[in-house]
Design a protein around this motif. Structure first.
Motif, PDB file in Angstrom:
ATOM      1  N   LEU B  26       0.959  -5.778   1.998  1.00 26.21           N
ATOM      2  CA  LEU B  26       1.240  -4.367   2.296  1.00 26.21           C
ATOM      3  C   LEU B  26       2.719  -4.261   2.662  1.00 26.21           C
ATOM      4  O   LEU B  26       3.281  -5.194   3.242  1.00 26.21           O
ATOM      5  N   ASP B  30       3.480   0.085   6.782  1.00 28.95           N
ATOM      6  CA  ASP B  30       2.119   0.528   6.450  1.00 28.95           C
ATOM      7  C   ASP B  30       1.248   0.376   7.699  1.00 28.95           C
ATOM      8  O   ASP B  30       1.711  -0.068   8.749  1.00 28.95           O
ATOM      9  N   LYS B  79      -7.078  -0.062   5.467  1.00 32.44           N
ATOM     10  CA  LYS B  79      -6.424  -0.938   4.486  1.00 32.44           C
ATOM     11  C   LYS B  79      -7.438  -1.846   3.790  1.00 32.44           C
ATOM     12  O   LYS B  79      -7.069  -2.816   3.148  1.00 32.44           O
ATOM     13  N   PRO B 145      -2.634  -0.222  -0.084  1.00 34.75           N
ATOM     14  CA  PRO B 145      -1.425   0.374   0.505  1.00 34.75           C
ATOM     15  C   PRO B 145      -1.495   1.897   0.477  1.00 34.75           C
ATOM     16  O   PRO B 145      -2.485   2.481   0.038  1.00 34.75           O
ATOM     17  N   ARG B 146      -0.456   2.535   0.974  1.00 37.24           N
ATOM     18  CA  ARG B 146      -0.278   3.962   0.722  1.00 37.24           C
ATOM     19  C   ARG B 146       0.205   4.078  -0.718  1.00 37.24           C
ATOM     20  O   ARG B 146       1.309   3.655  -1.031  1.00 37.24           O
ATOM     21  N   GLY B 203      -5.162   4.464  -2.999  1.00 34.65           N
ATOM     22  CA  GLY B 203      -4.322   4.319  -1.824  1.00 34.65           C
ATOM     23  C   GLY B 203      -5.028   4.908  -0.618  1.00 34.65           C
ATOM     24  O   GLY B 203      -6.014   5.639  -0.748  1.00 34.65           O
TER      25      GLY B 203
END
Lengths: 310, 310
Positions: B26, B30, B79, B145-146, B203
């Motif tokens: 990541l 994050d 996550k 992740p985003r 995400g």
């Protein structure tokens, strides 16, 4: 009852078992916690402290950030964990400088790197004073508890014994930390060479609150006595102390050494000593485990006195 | 420059990349950090806060200890990490009661258990006020992740939206937290059901400082806009708020929700929704990603305002 009445170690002894899983790789109250994983144990450790309680004269935010990670690394490595990563939690007064915050984290990141693992972020919050909490995780193929049998040998790993005590002593006397002790006191490193001793050591304990306290805790955990025959007296510690008696006191009651005490079956001692030489790991044979609880040095009981936060 | 001038998020943005490894599972900043491991990623997360900043009327040490672990669990689970264990670092004034310390840890242990993982000890230190830092580690086969692409759908998981905002609102009005909101506010649980959505989500982001802030951060991280078409308005939130406008404000600016925002490719939405029903995971389709940075609700920009510690 107040926390202060119970003392830090009394409080930790009450708190450590809460929720701690049965059958874990290490018992509650050991230097690190952990869970079994397919290839061994995954250890997790958290250690917090106030900036003002550890910052010796000459230490800045970088060194204090370093110290946060090194303290956790020391616990993980003493349990035969190879560090995988660290985090840093900060409490900062709003008037703190940004540069100070950056240096705290830079020091933590540098220490993480020095221990072969990354800094994996953390958290920052407002607080009434600067406080740090570092955490780290590690993989231990064979995690090493506090363990030992009567007759086992007791070794001290590393070479910071007495040096961090001298640095702290100088600080509280209002003096600069002498150059001889700055590396040990400002940039302690857990000794990953310890991982190379797997299979030769029966038990181990991190020593951070002073050797006497560490050995007393070990003694109580094992229900055995620790009989010391010798202690490492480095020339610069002797020179600073001015007498052997004072130097021994720095070794026993120094604190912040972040070194490990090893318990070794006698038959493995020759191989252990050869291996340590090959690894470049300083190792001092200090004594052995014996019947009865307590810590004795050349037959005389070692006073239990160490650093406590309450 | 002072920390307060930069603000909590500005400071975190400066600090997060320090020492953070390239190629990590990541990116820095994050919701959790981590390292690659043989079967995926091992995540590590630390979150700290002051007792007085989170303890709503009716919350005691048990609930605050619970909150410490739940906050970390929420980040890990968002996550796609399955929690393995937690630790709790405490700063306590010496005059704190031992029973208070025990309850803090009991709450943390209960929350750990509720998240399917043990509490693995921690640390206790003297401090000028009660402060907590929880850490946790987790295994994520495919860490999330985003991330997102224009046109992706935005979902809100869970059912605490607006409820924690109502609880906080009541507290700061000097009222008891209404019974309807106590479970959400006092005993939040990260939703491990999210782990069952692996492969269907592109995400994700943990939402703890208010939905508006979470979406603004997501928008900035992706370089994309978030276009909201609807928001979850639970009847009890509407009843408490008295108007839809006020209720929407509680949803957007509440904070302490410990829920997840999911970004989902449109073609996977039908499977995702069916899977969520099977898992018993509340899921609300709120909008989609679009060109441009910012957060809009029914075409109108959503003010960026959330909870910050500086």
């Amino acid at each position: 009852m107040r926390a202060a009445d119970l003392g830090e170690r009394g409080l930790l002894a009450l708190l450590a078992p809460l929720g701690y899983p049965k059958g874990a790789p290490l018992p509650p109250g050991d230097d690190a916690g952990g869970v079994w994983f397919d290839k061994g144990a995954l250890l997790l450790k958290t250690d917090g402290f106030l900036y003002r309680e550890v910052a010796l004269r000459g230490m800045g935010p970088f060194e204090v950030g370093w110290r946060a990670v090194a303290a956790v690394a020391s616990d993980l490595v003493a349990k035969m964990g190879r560090p995988l990563g660290f985090t840093l939690g900060l409490f900062l007064p709003p008037e703190s400088g940004v540069e100070e915050a950056l240096d705290l984290v830079r020091g933590a990141a540098a220490a993480a790197q020095a221990h072969g693992a990354p800094l994996l972020g953390g958290d920052t919050n407002r607080g009434t004073e600067v406080a740090l909490t570092a955490s780290g995780y590690a993989l231990a193929r064979r995690p090493l508890p506090r363990a030992g049998l009567p007759g086992d040998l007791v070794y001290l790993a590393g070479d910071r014994w007495g040096k961090t005590g001298a640095a702290i002593d100088a600080h509280y006397r209002g003096l600069e930390v002498p150059p001889d002790f700055r590396e040990a006191a400002f940039y302690p490193r857990a000794r990953r060479e310890l991982l190379g001793l797997a299979g030769l050591v029966r038990g181990s304990a991190d020593s951070s609150d002073g050797l006497a306290e560490t050995l007393w805790q070990l003694s109580e955990a094992l229900g055995l006595g620790v009989g010391l025959e010798g202690l490492p007296l480095f020339p610069e510690v002797l020179a600073y102390a001015g007498s052997e008696e004072k130097a021994l006191s720095l070794v026993l009651y120094g604190g912040e050494e972040f070194e490990a005490v090893l318990v070794v079956p006698e038959e493995k001692a020759p191989r252990l000593e050869r291996k340590a030489v090959r690894l470049g790991l300083p190792l001092f044979r200090a004594g052995r485990l014996q019947a009865g609880v307590g810590v004795r040095f050349r037959g005389k009981e070692v006073e239990r006195r160490g650093y406590a936060h309450f």
